[in-house]
Design an enzyme around this catalytic site. Structure first.
Site, PDB file in Angstrom:
ATOM      1  N   ASP A 192      -4.456  22.128   7.238  1.00 46.16           N
ATOM      2  CA  ASP A 192      -5.102  21.087   6.444  1.00 46.16           C
ATOM      3  C   ASP A 192      -5.386  21.616   5.044  1.00 46.16           C
ATOM      4  OD1 ASP A 192      -6.113  18.526   6.167  1.00 46.16           O
ATOM      5  OD2 ASP A 192      -6.926  18.580   8.192  1.00 46.16           O
ATOM      6  N   GLU A 213      -1.154   0.431  -5.296  1.00 41.07           N
ATOM      7  CA  GLU A 213      -1.114   1.741  -5.968  1.00 41.07           C
ATOM      8  C   GLU A 213       0.148   1.929  -6.814  1.00 41.07           C
ATOM      9  OE1 GLU A 213      -1.823   1.574  -2.606  1.00 41.07           O
ATOM     10  OE2 GLU A 213      -3.562   2.848  -2.169  1.00 41.07           O
ATOM     11  N   ASN A 259       0.864  -1.183   0.000  1.00 40.38           N
ATOM     12  CA  ASN A 259       0.000   0.000   0.000  1.00 40.38           C
ATOM     13  C   ASN A 259       0.898   1.230   0.000  1.00 40.38           C
ATOM     14  OD1 ASN A 259      -2.905   1.100   0.572  1.00 40.38           O
ATOM     15  ND2 ASN A 259      -1.578   2.227   1.968  1.00 40.38           N
TER      16      ASN A 259
END
Ligand SMILES: Cc1cc2nc3c(=O)[nH]c(=O)nc-3n(C[C@H](O)[C@H](O)[C@H](O)COP(=O)(O)O)c2cc1C
Length: 441
Positions: free
Chosen positions: A247, A201, A140
């Site tokens: 963020d 991925e 991953n």
């Protein structure tokens, strides 16, 4: 397209900004990146870090991805969908540029890890692609922001339920990890995707454009051979304070207790380039939003003919989308609204338009709303839905999914005879050169 090929491409395309003057990774670098947000910037000299360069804005424009994948911008959504459907395992090389130098002594403080904002908890790696192997689902890769703790340790923000968090939860001891910094564009894009568990991925990245891998020196993991810098180590079950840090929305995220990563080995290129990704900048936005476009596209295609999807930067590239459809039935616009919310569960507002509207042009989308939409007829309004943890206006309860209202605008014109009067008049083309005039910039 690895980072160095990108620098060459951006230079030739005339879009690269090169800063020769020394720039300090402590606060100054972020200010320059912010002032030039949306453009690729190469910093030739970094104060206090001889031999290092830094780059930002690698993913700041959609045409960068298009150049890396060798396609046009509107085809990106199809290329991502194809790669998701046909992940292809990358080849292994015996050696690669990312291992030109193997650092005997690990000292992370000697890397030009920037401090972006005075309110931050510390210095942050923001473009680190974290490679792990899950005991059940295999390899991953994903992004995790990493806060520097000391010479050998980082605190990693692992969102609950994501691949890395799940794998660590299953690991009895430490979980081996490799962190690749300065990755090829196709790897950055694939790392931001969330395919079903078990889909690798790096194989998606290789289906987008070739990504040869090399084996790490001290852990049983593979990394992109063309990366600039690799940190090898272990994600431990120890916790440390992580944050605050901005963020995607540009608002400050809170401090949390998060897993500590211990680094045992550093490998890198000669004269490496450090990828500094500005939190909340265009690069962050593209990488968050673009990978959701194929999932919305697929969901909308289940209910009508979808022609395009654009997750808009004004909506933080996460909460707003424009969906373009080839309308065949009167209900298609409303169906597309419902499907879009299923295709991206954090989506809050969606506008559905016809194919004669440029979904990338906010003024054109607004034109469709102005001329084709009636709120008491074409608005889909949903209350108390599962929403995004990133939305400060949603109802946030710790440990639970946020709750939010959602709104879909069907801004498509009616079909059949009723469509007359909704079409824009067209003027014939002219060659302005024949009039001795040029369009003004
Ligand atoms: C620039 C960037 C930064 C990100 N930072 C984090 C992070 O700090 N923590 C996290 O859990 N996810 C982060 N993400 C999201 C994950 O990388 C992304 O959702 C990924 O698809 C997760 O996939 P997975 O569930 O297969 O692990 C970030 C994404 C981007 C594009």
């Amino acid at each position: 397209m690895n980072l160095r090929d990108f620098v060459t491409w951006a230079g030739e395309a005339g879009t690269l900004v090169e800063v020769e003057r020394a720039v300090d990774p402590h606060l100054e670098l972020a200010r320059v990146i912010y002032a030039l947000d949306g453009q690729p910037v190469l910093f030739r000299t970094l104060t206090g870090f001889p031999g290092w360069q830094a780059i930002s804005g690698v993913c700041a424009q959609r045409r960068h991805f298009a150049a890396a994948l060798g396609c046009a911008v509107p085809d990106l959504v199809h290329r991502m969908a194809d790669a998701l459907a046909h992940a292809t395992p990358p080849p292994m090389l015996d050696s690669g540029p990312c291992q030109e130098v193997i650092e005997e002594q690990v000292d992370l403080t000697q890397l030009p890890i920037p401090c972006y904002h005075p309110g931050d908890g510390g210095r942050y790696v923001t473009a680190g692609v974290v490679v792990i192997k899950d005991a059940d689902f295999g390899r991953n890769i994903s992004f995790h922001r990493l806060m520097l703790l000391d010479e050998r340790r980082l605190a990693a923000r692992l969102v609950e339920g994501r691949g890395t968090h799940t794998a660590l939860g299953k690991a009895v001891g430490d979980l081996p990890v490799a962190i690749a910094i300065g990755c090829p564009i196709q790897v950055l894009l694939a790392a931001a995707m969330s395919p079903p568990k078990g889909v690798d991925e790096l194989s998606i990245a290789h289906a987008l454009a070739p990504v040869p891998l090399v084996h790490c020196q001290t852990v049983d993991l593979e990394v992109p051979a063309g990366a600039e810098l690799i940190l090898e180590g272990r994600i431990t079950h120890m916790l440390a304070d992580e944050g605050p840090f901005p963020d995607l929305t540009g608002t400050l995220d809170v401090v949390r207790r998060q897993p500590v990563i211990e680094i045992d080995c550093v490998t890198r290129r000669q004269e490496p380039v450090f990828h500094a990704l500005l939190p909340g900048g265009m690069e962050h936005k593209n990488l968050m939003g673009m990978p959701r476009e194929p999932t919305i596209f697929a969901a909308v295609n289940e209910v009508c003919r979808c022609a395009g999807v654009y997750i808009t930067p004004g909506g933080t590239s996460w909460l707003h989308a424009v969906v373009q459809i080839e309308k065949q039935h009167e209900e298609d616009g409303r169906r597309a609204v419902w499907a879009a919310f299923q295709g991206h569960t954090s989506l809050k507002h969606v506008v559905v338009v016809d194919t004669d509207v440029d979904l990338y042009d906010p003024a054109d989308v607004e034109w469709a709303i102005a001329t084709r939409f009636q709120a008491d007829r074409d608005l889909v309004l949903l209350t108390d839905q599962p929403g995004s943890s990133l939305d400060p206006s949603a109802t946030q309860t710790l440990g639970q999914k946020a709750r939010t209202a959602k709104m879909g605008l069907d801004a498509t014109a009616p079909l059949g005879e009723a469509r007359q009067g909704y079409e824009r008049v067209q003027y014939g083309p002219v060659d302005l050169a024949q009039y001795g005039v040029k369009r003004k910039a």
